[in-house]
Design a protein around this motif. Structure first.
Motif, short mmCIF file in Angstrom:
data_model
loop_
_atom_site.label_atom_id
_atom_site.label_comp_id
_atom_site.label_asym_id
_atom_site.label_seq_id
_atom_site.Cartn_x
_atom_site.Cartn_y
_atom_site.Cartn_z
N SER A 34 33.73 1.40 -5.50
CA SER A 34 33.12 0.94 -6.74
C SER A 34 33.90 1.32 -7.99
CB SER A 34 31.68 1.47 -6.81
OG SER A 34 31.66 2.87 -6.60
N LYS A 35 35.19 1.66 -7.83
CA LYS A 35 36.02 1.95 -9.00
C LYS A 35 36.06 0.72 -9.91
CE LYS A 35 40.26 0.56 -6.63
NZ LYS A 35 41.30 1.01 -5.71
N THR A 36 36.00 0.96 -11.18
CA THR A 36 35.99 -0.07 -12.25
C THR A 36 34.70 -0.92 -12.26
OG1 THR A 36 37.01 -2.04 -11.25
CG2 THR A 36 38.53 -0.33 -12.03
N MET A 192 41.06 -1.74 4.22
CA MET A 192 40.50 -2.15 2.93
C MET A 192 40.16 -3.64 3.03
SD MET A 192 42.89 0.24 0.50
CE MET A 192 44.08 -0.95 0.01
N SER A 193 39.90 -4.28 1.89
CA SER A 193 39.40 -5.67 1.94
C SER A 193 40.24 -6.59 2.81
CB SER A 193 39.34 -6.26 0.52
OG SER A 193 38.32 -5.63 -0.20
N HIS A 194 41.56 -6.50 2.72
CA HIS A 194 42.36 -7.51 3.41
C HIS A 194 42.75 -7.13 4.84
CE1 HIS A 194 45.67 -4.96 2.34
NE2 HIS A 194 46.52 -5.74 2.97
N VAL A 207 35.63 2.18 6.84
CA VAL A 207 36.50 1.26 6.10
C VAL A 207 36.10 1.29 4.63
CG1 VAL A 207 37.06 -0.23 8.06
CG2 VAL A 207 35.05 -0.76 6.66
N ARG A 208 37.08 1.17 3.75
CA ARG A 208 36.84 1.28 2.31
C ARG A 208 37.07 -0.07 1.66
NH1 ARG A 208 40.99 4.83 3.57
NH2 ARG A 208 42.29 3.51 2.26
N VAL A 209 35.98 -0.72 1.29
CA VAL A 209 36.08 -2.10 0.83
C VAL A 209 35.60 -2.24 -0.61
CG1 VAL A 209 35.34 -4.47 1.29
CG2 VAL A 209 35.78 -2.92 3.21
N GLY A 210 36.49 -2.75 -1.47
CA GLY A 210 36.15 -2.96 -2.88
C GLY A 210 36.04 -4.43 -3.23
N THR A 211 37.20 -5.07 -3.34
CA THR A 211 37.28 -6.46 -3.78
C THR A 211 36.38 -7.41 -2.99
OG1 THR A 211 39.59 -5.96 -4.24
CG2 THR A 211 38.95 -8.27 -4.35
N ALA A 212 36.33 -7.25 -1.69
CA ALA A 212 35.56 -8.19 -0.86
C ALA A 212 34.05 -8.03 -1.09
CB ALA A 212 35.91 -8.02 0.61
N GLU A 216 37.26 -9.52 -7.57
CA GLU A 216 38.51 -9.01 -8.13
C GLU A 216 38.22 -8.04 -9.28
OE1 GLU A 216 41.62 -9.44 -7.15
OE2 GLU A 216 41.13 -10.87 -5.57
N ARG A 217 38.99 -6.97 -9.33
CA ARG A 217 38.86 -6.03 -10.44
C ARG A 217 39.67 -6.52 -11.63
NH1 ARG A 217 39.03 -2.79 -5.88
NH2 ARG A 217 41.29 -2.95 -5.78
N GLY A 218 39.11 -6.43 -12.80
CA GLY A 218 39.89 -6.73 -14.00
C GLY A 218 40.92 -5.64 -14.19
C1 LIG Z 1 40.81 0.49 -4.43
C2 LIG Z 1 40.82 1.22 -3.15
C3 LIG Z 1 40.27 0.65 -1.99
C4 LIG Z 1 39.64 -0.73 -1.94
O1 LIG Z 1 40.59 -1.71 -2.06
P1 LIG Z 1 40.18 -3.26 -1.95
O2 LIG Z 1 41.46 -3.92 -1.62
O3 LIG Z 1 39.64 -3.67 -3.26
O4 LIG Z 1 39.18 -3.38 -0.86
C5 LIG Z 1 40.29 1.41 -0.83
N1 LIG Z 1 40.82 2.65 -0.81
C6 LIG Z 1 41.35 3.22 -1.90
C7 LIG Z 1 41.91 4.59 -1.79
C8 LIG Z 1 41.38 2.52 -3.11
O5 LIG Z 1 41.92 3.12 -4.18
#
Ligand SMILES: *Cc1c(COP(=O)(O)O)cnc(C)c1O
Length: 219
Positions: A34-36, A192-194, A207-212, A216-218
């Motif tokens: 959840s960064k940004t 991560m997402s991809h 698994v660490r998923v942000g974008t998906a 997209e993060r600004g």
């Molecule tokens: C930003 C980040 C992610 C998530 O990346 P996405 O491609 O947005 O899923 C996972 N791990 C770390 C350490 C990150 O900094």
């Protein structure tokens, strides 16, 4: 697609990847990165069932956390590089640090005096610009096997070199799994997402998923 839809879709894909590898989908956790992302949208993810969140900056989370206090079952993990001078603050704000990347930092966190679960970050690609302990270094062994008073080393974490084709990340994920087996740790935070499906096939437990999830993060 709403955040809830995205989460549902990711959970389906995670389960499919687990079954393909003959694994139980229940043993793999989804961390929402959840960064940004502002509090309101983080709340949406919580309402859709997410309990594990990853943030990469101490100051950013310090700013957001007051408006998230009521999400009482949420766990917040630090997943970004931590400077030693922010170690104390990080230990107050986060329930775990998944990005311990040096002995110096580990000693500092251990000395704070509260129990703290950690992951050791490994730089599997040996990339100059990335943090993480080198694969063959004695430091890695010391970090994992050290007798810490307060740190609980749960596992290893990595971010492999970025490649267009997630298949190309497979050897790096496999390497982390083998390293974990050799060092006797059970948890592997990778994917991560991809590329999270490939990571699950290779043994990821988180698994660490942000974008998906959040889009997209600004920049
Ligand atoms: C930003 C980040 C992610 C998530 O990346 P996405 O491609 O947005 O899923 C996972 N791990 C770390 C350490 C990150 O900094």
């Amino acid at each position: 697609m709403s955040i809830a839809d995205n989460i549902l879709e990711i959970r389906k894909r995670m389960a499919r990847a687990a079954r393909k590898a003959g694994r139980d989908p229940e043993e793999i956790r989804l961390m929402a990165v959840s960064k940004t992302v502002e509090a309101e949208r983080i709340r949406e993810a919580y309402e859709a069932g997410i309990r594990l969140f990853g943030e990469n900056r101490v100051q950013e989370f310090e700013r957001k956390s007051p408006s998230l206090r009521d999400l009482s079952a949420a766990q917040w993990h630090l997943i970004g590089h931590l400077q030693s001078n922010k170690a104390k603050k990080a230990a107050e704000l986060f329930s775990a640090v998944d990005s311990v990347d040096s002995l110096q930092l580990a000693r500092k966190l251990d000395a704070i005096g509260n129990r703290l679960p950690v992951f050791i970050e490994v730089n599997v690609g040996g990339e100059e610009a990335k943090s993480g302990v080198a694969v063959g270094s004695p430091e890695l062994e010391e970090l994992v096997r050290g007798r810490w008073a307060n740190l609980e080393v749960r596992g290893l974490m990595t971010i492999p070199p970025y490649t267009e084709d997630p298949e190309e990340a497979r050897p790096y994920f496999r390497q982390l799994r083998e390293l974990g087996e050799r060092l006797g740790v059970k948890e592997l935070s990778m994917g991560m997402s991809h590329d999270f499906e490939v990571a699950i096939e290779e043994g990821a437990t988180c698994v660490r998923v942000g974008t998906a999830i959040f889009g997209e993060r600004g920049s």
